[in-house]
Design a protein around this motif. Sequence first.
Motif, PDB file in Angstrom:
ATOM      1  N   ALA A 169       1.757  45.914 -28.566  1.00 47.33           N
ATOM      2  CA  ALA A 169       0.811  45.598 -27.862  1.00 47.33           C
ATOM      3  C   ALA A 169      -0.156  44.577 -28.655  1.00 47.33           C
ATOM      4  O   ALA A 169      -0.686  43.333 -28.274  1.00 47.33           O
ATOM      5  CB  ALA A 169      -0.299  46.587 -27.298  1.00 47.33           C
ATOM      6  N   ILE A 170      -0.451  44.916 -29.978  1.00 52.55           N
ATOM      7  CA  ILE A 170      -1.111  44.045 -30.855  1.00 52.55           C
ATOM      8  C   ILE A 170      -0.412  42.644 -31.090  1.00 52.55           C
ATOM      9  O   ILE A 170      -1.148  41.713 -31.069  1.00 52.55           O
ATOM     10  CB  ILE A 170      -1.411  44.933 -32.322  1.00 52.55           C
ATOM     11  CG1 ILE A 170      -2.416  45.929 -31.992  1.00 52.55           C
ATOM     12  CG2 ILE A 170      -2.079  44.056 -33.137  1.00 52.55           C
ATOM     13  CD1 ILE A 170      -2.573  47.001 -33.290  1.00 52.55           C
ATOM     14  N   ALA A 174      -5.139  46.921 -25.926  1.00 55.52           N
ATOM     15  CA  ALA A 174      -5.199  46.381 -27.279  1.00 55.52           C
ATOM     16  C   ALA A 174      -5.779  47.574 -28.376  1.00 55.52           C
ATOM     17  O   ALA A 174      -5.539  48.069 -29.323  1.00 55.52           O
ATOM     18  CB  ALA A 174      -5.935  45.220 -27.735  1.00 55.52           C
ATOM     19  N   LEU A 201      -0.808  40.709 -28.340  1.00 52.87           N
ATOM     20  CA  LEU A 201      -2.475  40.075 -28.169  1.00 52.87           C
ATOM     21  C   LEU A 201      -2.399  38.803 -28.692  1.00 52.87           C
ATOM     22  O   LEU A 201      -3.121  37.843 -28.776  1.00 52.87           O
ATOM     23  CB  LEU A 201      -3.129  41.393 -28.622  1.00 52.87           C
ATOM     24  CG  LEU A 201      -4.610  40.824 -28.934  1.00 52.87           C
ATOM     25  CD1 LEU A 201      -5.357  40.691 -27.210  1.00 52.87           C
ATOM     26  CD2 LEU A 201      -5.320  42.020 -29.630  1.00 52.87           C
ATOM     27  N   VAL A 254     -10.075  45.044 -32.785  1.00 52.55           N
ATOM     28  CA  VAL A 254      -9.901  43.911 -31.631  1.00 52.55           C
ATOM     29  C   VAL A 254     -10.960  42.810 -31.796  1.00 52.55           C
ATOM     30  O   VAL A 254     -10.481  41.717 -31.754  1.00 52.55           O
ATOM     31  CB  VAL A 254      -9.966  44.532 -30.397  1.00 52.55           C
ATOM     32  CG1 VAL A 254      -9.895  43.522 -29.443  1.00 52.55           C
ATOM     33  CG2 VAL A 254      -8.821  45.595 -29.874  1.00 52.55           C
ATOM     34  N   ARG A 284      -8.138  43.964 -23.422  1.00 54.84           N
ATOM     35  CA  ARG A 284      -8.688  44.462 -24.298  1.00 54.84           C
ATOM     36  C   ARG A 284      -8.581  46.165 -24.670  1.00 54.84           C
ATOM     37  O   ARG A 284      -8.384  46.400 -25.585  1.00 54.84           O
ATOM     38  CB  ARG A 284     -10.348  44.126 -24.249  1.00 54.84           C
ATOM     39  CG  ARG A 284     -10.987  44.715 -25.337  1.00 54.84           C
ATOM     40  CD  ARG A 284     -12.411  44.183 -25.303  1.00 54.84           C
ATOM     41  NE  ARG A 284     -13.209  44.388 -26.470  1.00 54.84           N
ATOM     42  CZ  ARG A 284     -13.500  43.793 -27.424  1.00 54.84           C
ATOM     43  NH1 ARG A 284     -13.126  42.589 -27.385  1.00 54.84           N
ATOM     44  NH2 ARG A 284     -14.355  44.201 -28.534  1.00 54.84           N
TER      45      ARG A 284
END
Length: 210
Positions: free
Chosen positions: A3-4, A28, A7, A56, A25
């Motif tokens: 997921a990061i 993340a 992102l 984040v 968000r």
Amino acid sequence: MDAIVSLLARHREDEPGHAAGRPTREEAEAAVRTLIRWAGDDPKREGLAETPERVVRAYREFFKGYGQDPLEILSRTFEETAGYDDMVLVRDIEVASHCEHHMVPFVGKAHVAYLPSGRVVGLSKIARVVEVFARRLQTQETMTAQIADAMATALKPRGVAVLVDAVHQCMSLRGVQKPNVSTITTQFTGAFKADAVLQARFFELIRHAR
């Protein structure tokens, strides 16, 4: 972790209905909590409770270059140069980027020169272009080439020279664990690529004491 990485792979801030497939968000932050648990700690304990939100926010700042266009930054040029056509060098531009292989920082300096072809660009814009490419997941080699290519594409100069000198924490803190090992990369276009004397002058100007 996925997921990061996803992102960071997009170019703009989170907006409702924007960038289909981009994690929210909240997703993340959940990925950060997963990493904290994987490291062996408790994301709910007091010292870590707000860490996902902080991470984040920090990542948005670290990787804001995805939402910036270097060619737009270089689009405004000036013709009134009184006939100046020699090298323009901006040196000692601070660079802080992140290695795309381990997502840890590499830090150093960039030196960028070009030979104008009738028009010049504001000096601060050169530093901003370096910043755009530094604020992305990078290899130093790629970043060096991207800076030179953006300058050559936007300004159409007679030549561009870029040198980046940086220390990579993926070597300092892990793996071989050799601190303060510096990596130097260069990229030349046009007259700089063809003329060894011009390259030598570029290197000498970088070394010259203030």
